[in-house]
Design an enzyme around this catalytic site. Structure first.
Site, PDB file in Angstrom:
ATOM      1  N   CYS A 299      31.761 -17.050 -19.512  1.00 60.19           N
ATOM      2  CA  CYS A 299      31.714 -15.593 -19.361  1.00 60.19           C
ATOM      3  C   CYS A 299      31.317 -14.900 -20.661  1.00 60.19           C
ATOM      4  O   CYS A 299      30.423 -14.060 -20.679  1.00 60.19           O
ATOM      5  CB  CYS A 299      33.073 -15.085 -18.881  1.00 60.19           C
ATOM      6  SG  CYS A 299      33.277 -13.306 -18.970  1.00 60.19           S
TER       7      CYS A 299
ATOM      8  N   GLU B  25      29.396  18.954 -23.419  1.00 59.25           N
ATOM      9  CA  GLU B  25      29.001  17.683 -22.801  1.00 59.25           C
ATOM     10  C   GLU B  25      27.673  17.878 -22.076  1.00 59.25           C
ATOM     11  O   GLU B  25      27.459  18.920 -21.447  1.00 59.25           O
ATOM     12  CB  GLU B  25      30.083  17.218 -21.818  1.00 59.25           C
ATOM     13  CG  GLU B  25      29.734  16.004 -20.988  1.00 59.25           C
ATOM     14  CD  GLU B  25      29.392  14.789 -21.831  1.00 59.25           C
ATOM     15  OE1 GLU B  25      28.310  14.212 -21.592  1.00 59.25           O
ATOM     16  OE2 GLU B  25      30.188  14.426 -22.718  1.00 59.25           O
TER      17      GLU B  25
ATOM     18  N   CYS C  58      40.079 -11.874 -13.418  1.00 56.04           N
ATOM     19  CA  CYS C  58      40.003 -11.762 -14.879  1.00 56.04           C
ATOM     20  C   CYS C  58      41.361 -11.335 -15.432  1.00 56.04           C
ATOM     21  O   CYS C  58      41.980 -10.391 -14.933  1.00 56.04           O
ATOM     22  CB  CYS C  58      38.926 -10.754 -15.264  1.00 56.04           C
ATOM     23  SG  CYS C  58      38.888 -10.356 -17.018  1.00 56.04           S
TER      24      CYS C  58
ATOM     25  N   CYS D  72      41.863 -19.398 -20.098  1.00 57.47           N
ATOM     26  CA  CYS D  72      40.980 -18.849 -19.062  1.00 57.47           C
ATOM     27  C   CYS D  72      39.941 -19.894 -18.691  1.00 57.47           C
ATOM     28  O   CYS D  72      39.218 -20.398 -19.571  1.00 57.47           O
ATOM     29  CB  CYS D  72      40.297 -17.578 -19.562  1.00 57.47           C
ATOM     30  SG  CYS D  72      39.073 -16.921 -18.401  1.00 57.47           S
TER      31      CYS D  72
ATOM     32  N   TYR E  52      30.744  16.048 -27.400  1.00 58.27           N
ATOM     33  CA  TYR E  52      30.696  14.838 -26.566  1.00 58.27           C
ATOM     34  C   TYR E  52      32.024  14.716 -25.807  1.00 58.27           C
ATOM     35  O   TYR E  52      32.672  13.672 -25.812  1.00 58.27           O
ATOM     36  CB  TYR E  52      30.487  13.581 -27.418  1.00 58.27           C
ATOM     37  CG  TYR E  52      29.326  13.623 -28.381  1.00 58.27           C
ATOM     38  CD1 TYR E  52      28.033  13.284 -27.967  1.00 58.27           C
ATOM     39  CD2 TYR E  52      29.508  13.958 -29.719  1.00 58.27           C
ATOM     40  CE1 TYR E  52      26.969  13.294 -28.859  1.00 58.27           C
ATOM     41  CE2 TYR E  52      28.442  13.970 -30.616  1.00 58.27           C
ATOM     42  CZ  TYR E  52      27.183  13.636 -30.184  1.00 58.27           C
ATOM     43  OH  TYR E  52      26.144  13.640 -31.073  1.00 58.27           O
TER      44      TYR E  52
ATOM     45  N   CYS F  72      33.669   4.371 -31.049  1.00 62.68           N
ATOM     46  CA  CYS F  72      33.747   3.024 -30.477  1.00 62.68           C
ATOM     47  C   CYS F  72      32.828   2.069 -31.226  1.00 62.68           C
ATOM     48  O   CYS F  72      32.675   0.910 -30.823  1.00 62.68           O
ATOM     49  CB  CYS F  72      33.386   3.056 -28.997  1.00 62.68           C
ATOM     50  SG  CYS F  72      31.719   3.686 -28.659  1.00 62.68           S
TER      51      CYS F  72
END
Length: 467
Positions: A90, A344, A170, A84, A323, A419
């Protein structure tokens, strides 16, 4: 104090601008290589475990230092060529110089380390879901627009800055996006539409926002602007559709605020539909620019498959989905549960979930617009005893009161999708103190070539005899 400082410096093993021979023995959570000089830790970006390098020291702190690669003496077997042109500027693909198999092992061990160090839970992560598509997997792109040498450019912010690195192509984004970005930039130049200048708060075009629905192929193009309308927008729509007939929605999102937040709260349709449609685990999903949706939806399906496996649904369970966002997880499991309750706090997401339930003919799901903490407490006070609770919290993890209320509802199983392994480990440590045992943890790679790693955790309520 000055004398003390002098003494401390006199014993420092290294100093700024020195060049040292260094072997990289590990990678930290920021993706920097880790080496030691006389026991003193040095972090060096863009390195791989097994590299033997000459490093120039650029910053020295009390406990560690930072260096940059001056020369590579011996290459790691995990190192591959970077493909890349903007990789170093980046900073998005922090692991692009490392073999994918090594990347997976790094991420798996990262999850293990978080649970051991933060949660006090000693376990082995046996499973990591590898990404079948390490290129072109992102179904959403958000490009800031800037002016360079009199021409409009789009790309990404360089690390720790708001300087735009031009990159309209990208490798992680859908291949469909690059030609559309080129059409928009040419249009901006031809019609002299000024890109936004955040310093002076002037200009019109702030960001380009593109979405693709992998299951249907539909594409949405949205221009984020400081005004509700942009000149000759219908001509832009014509060019976009001519470039790619799969473009089904062209919109303008107005954001006139002095903010780093990309989207404003209002969109106007220039051409086509206000939404596009995708299918995730059999659920027809409507996507607007404001809808939350997994950026790697194909891999998210596998992530949710694993969450369902951990839930052990038989068709008789009451499932609470905290959530829940737009309700995709709960709706996709509703056919294997007796009742689904989604919670939520974002009103537009709740409305999306309710419409999705109606559109998909799901009659055993309801969605509450409430803070997870208040909803969990209210459900517990109502005496609701769900069999399974699924939590998919933001990066900051679950509030301690949410975890407490979940425990008061006393589900037999808790499935956590996270996450952020660090906050997941912390939360699981708290749940174990309340009588829930971590049964299994799996890692999942949704964002290949970056540092991000997701995980799914199965927790089961212990019996008295197990404690």
């Amino acid at each position: 104090m000055q004398a003390g400082l002098f003494v401390w410096r006199s014993f420092m093993p290294i100093q700024k601008n020195q060049i040292h021979r260094l072997e990289i023995t590990d990678l930290n959570s920021d993706g920097n290589g880790v080496g030691k000089i006389d026991g003193f830790v040095v972090f060096v970006p863009m390195t791989a475990v097994g590299d033997l390098i000459e490093a120039k020291i650029v910053k020295v702190l009390k406990q560690y230092a930072f260096g940059i690669v001056e020369r590579i003496l011996s290459l790691s077997p995990d190192r591959i060529d970077n493909d890349c042109p903007v990789y170093r500027q980046c900073g998005g693909c922090s692991l692009r110089h490392i073999r994918y198999e090594a990347e997976l092992d790094i991420k798996r061990r990262q999850v293990e380390a978080c649970f051991r160090r933060i949660g006090g839970i000693d376990l082995t992560v046996e499973r990591i879901l590898s990404n079948p598509h390490t290129e072109g997997y992102r179904n959403k792109a958000q490009f800031p627009v800037a002016l360079r040498d009199g021409k409009a450019v789009a790309g990404f912010y360089a690390k720790r800055s708001h300087r735009v690195v031009p990159c309209g192509d990208c490798r992680l984004q859908s291949p469909a996006f690059a030609p559309l970005v080129r059409v928009i930039l040419d249009f901006i130049d031809e019609y002299h539409l000024p890109p936004y200048d955040e310093t002076n708060h002037t200009g019109l075009i702030r960001n380009l926002y593109l979405r693709e629905a992998p299951a249907t192929g539909e594409i949405m193009v949205c221009l984020v602007a400081t005004k509700k309308h942009i000149p000759s927008a219908d001509e832009l729509a014509r060019r976009l559709v001519a470039c790619n007939p799969k473009v089904k929605s062209v919109l303008v999102n107005r954001n006139s605020q002095k903010t780093n937040v990309i989207l404003g709260d209002r969109c106007s349709v220039v051409w086509g539909k206000p939404v596009i449609h995708d299918v995730l685990r059999g659920v027809d999903v409507e996507l607007s620019p404001l809808s939350f949706y997994q950026v790697n939806s194909l891999q998210a399906e596998r992530l949710y498959d694993l969450a369902e496996e951990y839930a052990h649904l038989t068709g008789e369970e009451t499932l609470v989905d905290l959530y829940c966002g737009a309700g995709t997880i709960g709706l996709s499991m509703a056919g294997k549960a007796k009742r689904v309750i989604g919670v939520e706090i974002i009103p537009v997401a709740v409305e999306d979930a309710r419409r999705s339930a109606q559109r998909n003919g799901v009659r055993n799901a309801e969605f509450l617009c409430a803070d997870a903490k208040e909803a969990a407490r209210s459900l517990a006070q109502q005496g609701l005893r769900p069999d399974v609770v699924i939590v998919d919290p933001p990066r900051k993890g679950c509030d301690a009161s949410v975890l407490q209320s979940i425990c008061e509802m006393a589900p037999q199983r808790i499935v956590m999708i996270s996450c952020n392994p660090a906050t997941a480990a912390r939360d699981c440590g708290l749940l174990q103190q309340q009588g829930y045992r971590v049964e299994e943890v799996a890692a999942a790679d949704l964002f290949s070539r970056t540092l991000h790693v997701e995980c799914v955790i199965s927790l089961v309520k212990e019996t008295i005899s197990e404690r």
